[in-house]
Design a protein around this motif. Sequence first.
Motif, PDB file in Angstrom:
ATOM      1  N   ARG A  62      56.306  19.549   5.256  1.00  0.00           N
ATOM      2  CA  ARG A  62      55.270  18.921   6.083  1.00  0.00           C
ATOM      3  C   ARG A  62      55.111  17.445   5.740  1.00  0.00           C
ATOM      4  N   LEU A  63      55.242  17.119   4.443  1.00  0.00           N
ATOM      5  CA  LEU A  63      55.075  15.738   3.995  1.00  0.00           C
ATOM      6  C   LEU A  63      56.386  14.947   3.997  1.00  0.00           C
ATOM      7  N   SER A  64      57.470  15.574   4.436  1.00  0.00           N
ATOM      8  CA  SER A  64      58.790  14.920   4.509  1.00  0.00           C
ATOM      9  C   SER A  64      59.264  14.377   3.165  1.00  0.00           C
ATOM     10  N   ILE A  65      59.008  15.129   2.107  1.00  0.00           N
ATOM     11  CA  ILE A  65      59.530  14.761   0.792  1.00  0.00           C
ATOM     12  C   ILE A  65      61.016  15.100   0.801  1.00  0.00           C
ATOM     13  N   LYS A  66      61.830  14.107   0.480  1.00  0.00           N
ATOM     14  CA  LYS A  66      63.282  14.252   0.618  1.00  0.00           C
ATOM     15  C   LYS A  66      63.988  14.697  -0.660  1.00  0.00           C
ATOM     16  N   GLU A  67      63.352  14.482  -1.801  1.00  0.00           N
ATOM     17  CA  GLU A  67      64.019  14.797  -3.061  1.00  0.00           C
ATOM     18  C   GLU A  67      63.019  15.328  -4.077  1.00  0.00           C
TER      19      GLU A  67
END
Length: 188
Positions: A62-67
């Motif tokens: 949901r928060l678009s954390i990529k790593e």
Amino acid sequence: ERQPFLRSFWESDELLGLAPLMLDGGKALFVGDPNVCDCQDFVVTPGKEEAFFHAFFDEIERLSIKELDLSTLRPDSNTVLYFLRIAKERGYQPEKTPDGLSMEMNLPPTWEEYLSRLGSKHRHETRRKLRRLEEAAETRFRVLEDPEAVGQEVETFLRLFRMSRPDKSEFLSQEMESFFRSLMITLS
């Protein structure tokens, strides 16, 4: 410059677990400095791992954390088992690579029993160093429980720590000194 990312995950009124993370751009990692915290982990209610990690992945998506950098996880952590499987189920390609080595042992009840577990070279070296210490000065062991007394003695500890080796002196930045002062006083 990192932002706290502290989340609790619930199922109705039951706590599934806690994610003690911080954000650095699009990357999330455990709160704390790996120079001080050897092992870090999620805090998960036993038996709720499956639900916790699904809720956790929902939140980071949901928060678009990529790593995610979870390099301070113990290799025997339940997180490794559940996290890796659920990440793969969701189409991620997690990497599991060793990062450092943490030595541990169960301490025996007596000093002599501890020494007997060491190899002969280490046992001899430990005894030799203790003899040299006793020859150099009178020594004694004290337990400090009063925060005020600890606050006074912590300066001696920090001074000796800095004097012991150049790399330790370099490690003991103003920030680390503050951390150790706070830790010792709080633990007392």
